[in-house]
Design an enzyme around this catalytic site. Structure first.
Site: not given
Length: 320
Positions: A268, A157, A179, A239, A287
């Site tokens: 988390e 992305g 994809r 993630r 994070h």
């Protein structure tokens, strides 16, 4: 006329929220670092017109069904897997995120994590601070080169493209898997499309930037790590639940991969006793992908502007 009520789930800088205070009654949770307890969030949601939430705040069906006045949820993140978007849509609640504004900052962090893992930076820092540096030797804390290696990006992305631009400066070959093919990335950074299995087999650094979906959960499992080179590094700034952590632990234990740089985890926050932390070849950070002062303030302002727009009856800037 009754003023709108806005609940913010962390303590933020009030000066960034001035337009909200001018038009609504605003309440903030009183901690910058600790998540608002579920029972308090539920209670506040029952009377809220708007919620400004963090990724750790679960905005699920139970909450949404008990929030009759809720018009908008502004999530301080790009991701929104903490929100039941389908139920929100059914109830006419607008859900917003903060895309684009954190792209470059997160790409900086991703590349820094890759470098730190390959060159054993945190391990070397501990070596000095703990007083263990007594002499010099040719292979003292020798790591792996990053320049002119093969980078495989899973999830090409905007952040993936930004990471690829940085990789070009290091003379890296850039592979990616999505994809579907991303022709803009191929033209801009010279990235080459690969199947997931091909990317794993060819890459020296596998960088996970894919969002969490039903299809990507546990994408990196035992089979995925077995396909990677023994000399390859796994970097995750996507993630945590995209990774089967037990499989990653096995891969590290058996030297199936050389190391891992992790900004995200399955659950988390993690404790100091988390099994992944016992590996010296793992760099673990809390994070902080978009955590620069400039970017976080921009994200907060975007959440603020989205809430103001919806309350005023206008279109929000970044509707999911």
């Amino acid at each position: 006329m009754k003023r709108p009520y806005v609940f913010i789930t962390r303590k933020l800088k009030e000066e960034l929220l001035t337009p909200l205070f001018e038009m609504a009654d605003v309440k903030m949770w009183d901690s910058e670092s600790e998540a608002v307890p579920r029972e308090i969030l539920m209670k506040e949601a029952q009377k809220a017109t708007a919620l400004l939430t963090m990724l750790s705040d679960k905005v699920d069906k139970e909450l949404l069904e008990q929030a009759p006045n809720l018009k908008v949820v502004a999530n301080l993140a790009v991701g929104y897997d903490n929100i039941d978007v389908k139920v929100a849509s059914e109830r006419g609640v607008i859900v917003c995120n903060t895309p684009d504004v954190l792209t470059e900052t997160t790409a900086d962090l991703t590349f820094a994590l890759m470098l730190a893992t390959a060159r054993r930076i945190t391990e070397a820092q501990g070596f000095v601070k703990e007083g263990r540096w007594q002499s010099w030797s040719p292979f003292l804390l020798a790591g792996a080169d990053v320049h002119h290696k093969t980078l495989g990006i899973v999830g090409m992305g905007k952040i993936g493209q930004a990471v690829a631009r940085r990789a070009k400066g290091f003379g890296m070959e850039i592979l990616y898997h999505n994809r579907s093919r991303h022709m803009e990335a191929e033209q801009e950074v010279g990235a080459s499309y690969r199947s997931f299995e091909q990317l794993l087999a060819e890459s020296d650094f596998v960088v996970c930037l894919t969002p969490l979906t039903d299809e990507t959960k546990h994408l990196f499992d035992h089979d995925a790590f077995k396909r990677m080179k023994n000399s390859a590094f796994f970097i995750n700034v996507g993630r945590g639940q995209v990774v089967d952590e037990e499989a990653l632990i096995v891969a590290l234990n058996s030297d199936e991969i050389a190391g891992a740089g992790l900004d995200v985890f399955y659950a988390e926050p993690i404790g100091s006793d988390h099994p992944l932390l016992r590996f010296p070849q793992v760099v673990a950070i809390p994070h902080i992908g978009s955590a620069s002062v400039e970017t976080r303030e921009t994200m907060m302002k975007l959440c603020r502007d989205n809430i103001v727009a919806v309350i005023q009856g206008n279109k929000a800037k970044t509707v999911i």
